[in-house]
Design a protein around this motif. Sequence first.
Motif, PDB file in Angstrom:
ATOM      1  N   GLY A  92      -3.938  -1.051  -2.696  1.00  0.00           N
ATOM      2  CA  GLY A  92      -4.436  -0.382  -1.499  1.00  0.00           C
ATOM      3  C   GLY A  92      -4.982  -1.359  -0.489  1.00  0.00           C
ATOM      4  N   SER A 149      -1.246   8.708  -3.742  1.00  0.00           N
ATOM      5  CA  SER A 149      -2.151   7.982  -2.850  1.00  0.00           C
ATOM      6  C   SER A 149      -3.380   8.829  -2.569  1.00  0.00           C
ATOM      7  CB  SER A 149      -1.440   7.608  -1.545  1.00  0.00           C
ATOM      8  OG  SER A 149      -1.112   8.757  -0.813  1.00  0.00           O
ATOM      9  N   GLN A 167      -3.201   2.428   6.946  1.00  0.00           N
ATOM     10  CA  GLN A 167      -3.479   1.980   5.578  1.00  0.00           C
ATOM     11  C   GLN A 167      -4.973   1.873   5.289  1.00  0.00           C
ATOM     12  OE1 GLN A 167      -1.443  -1.753   5.064  1.00  0.00           O
ATOM     13  NE2 GLN A 167       0.525  -0.758   4.710  1.00  0.00           N
ATOM     14  N   CYS A 201      -3.388   3.541  -3.790  1.00  0.00           N
ATOM     15  CA  CYS A 201      -2.238   4.141  -4.470  1.00  0.00           C
ATOM     16  C   CYS A 201      -2.358   3.804  -5.952  1.00  0.00           C
ATOM     17  CB  CYS A 201      -0.934   3.614  -3.895  1.00  0.00           C
ATOM     18  SG  CYS A 201      -0.780   3.926  -2.122  1.00  0.00           S
ATOM     19  N   ILE A 220      -6.803   3.451   2.151  1.00  0.00           N
ATOM     20  CA  ILE A 220      -5.812   4.099   1.277  1.00  0.00           C
ATOM     21  C   ILE A 220      -5.690   3.319  -0.035  1.00  0.00           C
ATOM     22  CG2 ILE A 220      -3.365   4.694   0.999  1.00  0.00           C
ATOM     23  CD1 ILE A 220      -4.782   6.464   3.023  1.00  0.00           C
ATOM     24  N   VAL A 228       0.866  -1.182   0.000  1.00  0.00           N
ATOM     25  CA  VAL A 228       0.000   0.000   0.000  1.00  0.00           C
ATOM     26  C   VAL A 228       0.903   1.232   0.000  1.00  0.00           C
ATOM     27  CG1 VAL A 228      -1.894   1.197   1.161  1.00  0.00           C
ATOM     28  CG2 VAL A 228      -1.750  -1.296   1.264  1.00  0.00           C
ATOM     29  N   SER A 229       1.509   1.492  -1.165  1.00  0.00           N
ATOM     30  CA  SER A 229       2.458   2.606  -1.274  1.00  0.00           C
ATOM     31  C   SER A 229       2.540   3.091  -2.711  1.00  0.00           C
ATOM     32  CB  SER A 229       3.855   2.166  -0.808  1.00  0.00           C
ATOM     33  OG  SER A 229       4.403   1.212  -1.699  1.00  0.00           O
ATOM     34  N   VAL A 230       2.897   4.356  -2.863  1.00  0.00           N
ATOM     35  CA  VAL A 230       3.086   4.894  -4.207  1.00  0.00           C
ATOM     36  C   VAL A 230       4.287   4.232  -4.882  1.00  0.00           C
ATOM     37  CG1 VAL A 230       1.931   7.099  -3.788  1.00  0.00           C
ATOM     38  CG2 VAL A 230       4.367   6.896  -3.347  1.00  0.00           C
TER      39      VAL A 230
END
Length: 186
Positions: free
Chosen positions: A105, A142, A115, A120, A118, A78-80
């Motif tokens: 996400g 995000s 998270q 991304c 969220i 869960v990150s760009v």
Amino acid sequence: MFSEYLMQAAIQVKSALVQNNQKLVLAESCTGGLVATLMTSIPGISEHFCGSAVVYRWDTKMKWLGVQRQTLEEFTDVSVETAREMALGVLNQTPEATLSASITGHLGPDAPVLQDGIICIGLARIIGEGPQIRSELISAESYQCDEILAELDLESDTEQSLTFRQQRQIVAAHQLLTLIASAGKQ
């Protein structure tokens, strides 16, 4: 079958792809292929839609798209950073594609607090010609689904009987489609 605003967003993507003679490929995690389902429900999309890799687990992201284990361990899925590698990876695996989009996400329940909700999204494209051709990242950002969900009136649509997770998934799909339509016009 699909909510009207999701279908309208998918139709806008097709219009942008056709107008700019682009071919799209997707890498979907938290949407589980929903965006591909929407796209393939539009007549005539096959000229501009290459397909979608549904990459829900770490191992699949690494093996199918080349996402680096170090990226997942350092930043999580869960990150760009992961969205960026997914977008570039699926584009590089699909020679006929000129545009790619990825989404990853955590839509809950039981998500870690930081998270929860969220998503991304990564977008990439092919630039150059002949031997100078290469893939280039357009963006990776995000978003918090609940903020977007609060702005929408899903109760007037068909989503009123959906779970909170399903509503988040619809919001995530809509956000991805909106960003693809914008990138398709560039």
